[in-house]
Motif scaffolding. Structure first.
Motif: not given
Length: 387
Positions: A275-276, A280-281, A297-303, A372-374
């Motif tokens: 992201v920074a 690709g995020a 989206v390849d991977s989704l991260l969530v609290e 994270l983008v595919a």
């Protein structure tokens, strides 16, 4: 048994009628007294009835049928549960369609109730995504053991026919050759164990592997493992082979839990770094929903406890953070969704997106959710964003 087909079947209940999704933690280790569980269930049911009242005020068709859902859930909770095996329950009811599904889970869940026009399967998706099977190979210089176990506490010791090193000695061997002969028996023992592990991997390609035993024996065994087998080993636990089945599996499970924690930390670090740098995020609810809707989206991260209201387009199904209005993609009508974060998790799972649930605060600077983008989408130049 919880699997993808069960989750997909329940997800298909979405439509114009209310569906009640009810999760209750019944883990006896955390709540030994059943009256305490009943008290929490009562709180959830009261919360759900307030939600039904809101839907009725909004004149949602057949909103009153959700009262039947709650009555059926209340009746179901009156039954006895074997809390030695059941640690969480997930109940889904759609009285308008005469559908009811009760799942008794071997893992705890977070107390939650949702009454909406689509079932909330997010917790099921996260549980399913985190499910794994593993094998602990216990070995010393004379014996070996095989213990199969799972993330939810199940374990099974497999009978090993030739579990001890043979001690037959050729009487013609000279005294000076006994030591050499014994070492050859040990080497043959390790070759046999390595072959046994290969057979376990043929039985299940996605099984995780932990080597257990005295440090020296584990190191000696590793030298006999083919490269492809060694690559499956995720760690080792130093424990005497006389340990019980549960103790052996417990030590191996601790190794895998630590490995999972490292992987989650690495994914969070990767997300934050990409992201920074704009590589690709995406981060934040709006950017993540847009990327999910585009199939990037390849991977989704969530609290784990992140939740917020939002909406879904009644025409194209796009999720948005707004609870009403016009769909930005097709111009269709947006109807409210009680928890758009859970809806995003469900959509991601149904489209084979990898899910990574992290603790509260780990993504606080990124809006509590990121993706994270595919690789193919990155190649097309999708820019990172942070909303």
């Amino acid at each position: 048994m919880l699997n993808s087909s069960v989750i997909r079947s329940i997800s298909a209940w979405a439509g114009d009628d209310p569906v009640t999704s009810f999760y209750l933690d019944v883990d006896g280790r955390r709540a030994p007294r059943w009256p305490d569980v009943e008290r929490r269930a009562g709180q959830l049911l009261r919360r759900a009835r307030r939600r039904v009242h809101t839907l009725e005020q909004l004149e949602v068709p057949s909103a009153s049928s959700a009262e039947e859902d709650l009555a059926q859930i209340e009746r179901w909770l009156g039954r006895e549960l074997d809390r030695a095996k059941v640690r969480g329950v997930a109940l889904f009811s759609c009285a308008a369609k005469e559908r009811f599904e009760a799942l008794m889970l071997p893992v705890p869940v977070r107390d939650q109730v949702v009454v909406d026009l689509e079932p909330d399967v997010a917790q099921l998706c996260l549980i399913s995504s985190a499910t794994w099977h593993a094998v602990a190979i216990g070995v010393d210089r004379e014996r070996w053991r095989v213990v199969r176990f799972t993330d939810d506490g199940q374990e099974e010791e497999v009978d090993v026919v030739d579990d001890r090193i043979p001690h037959a000695i050729d009487v013609d061997i000279e005294l000076a050759g006994f030591g050499h002969h014994d070492e050859e028996l040990v080497r043959e023992h390790y070759r046999r164990v390595a072959h046994g592990l290969e057979e376990e991997l043929r039985r299940s390609h996605d099984v995780r592997v932990v080597l257990c035993g005295p440090r020296e024996s584990v190191r000696e065994l590793e030298a006999y493992l083919p490269v492809r087998v060694r690559a499956k080993v995720e760690g080792d636990a130093h424990i005497e082979l006389d340990a019980g089945t549960a103790e052996l599996a417990g030590c191996a499970r601790t190794v895998l839990d630590a490995e999972d924690a490292k992987r989650r930390s690495a994914r969070v670090a990767e997300l934050r770094g990409r992201v920074a740098t704009g590589d690709g995020a995406v981060a934040g609810i709006d950017a993540c929903l847009a990327a999910l809707g585009a199939g990037h989206v390849d991977s989704l991260l969530v609290e784990r406890t992140f939740e917020m209201p939002g909406g879904r387009c009644a025409s194209c199904g796009l999720l948005v953070s707004a609870t009403s209005g016009t769909c930005p993609r097709c111009g269709g009508h947006v109807r409210s969704v009680e928890n758009v974060v859970d809806a995003a998790i469900g959509d991601a799972y149904l489209h084979d997106v990898a899910l990574v649930a992290v603790g509260d605060g780990e993504l606080g600077d990124l809006g509590r959710i990121g993706a994270l983008v595919a690789a193919w989408a990155r190649a097309e130049g999708l820019e990172s964003s942070h909303a």
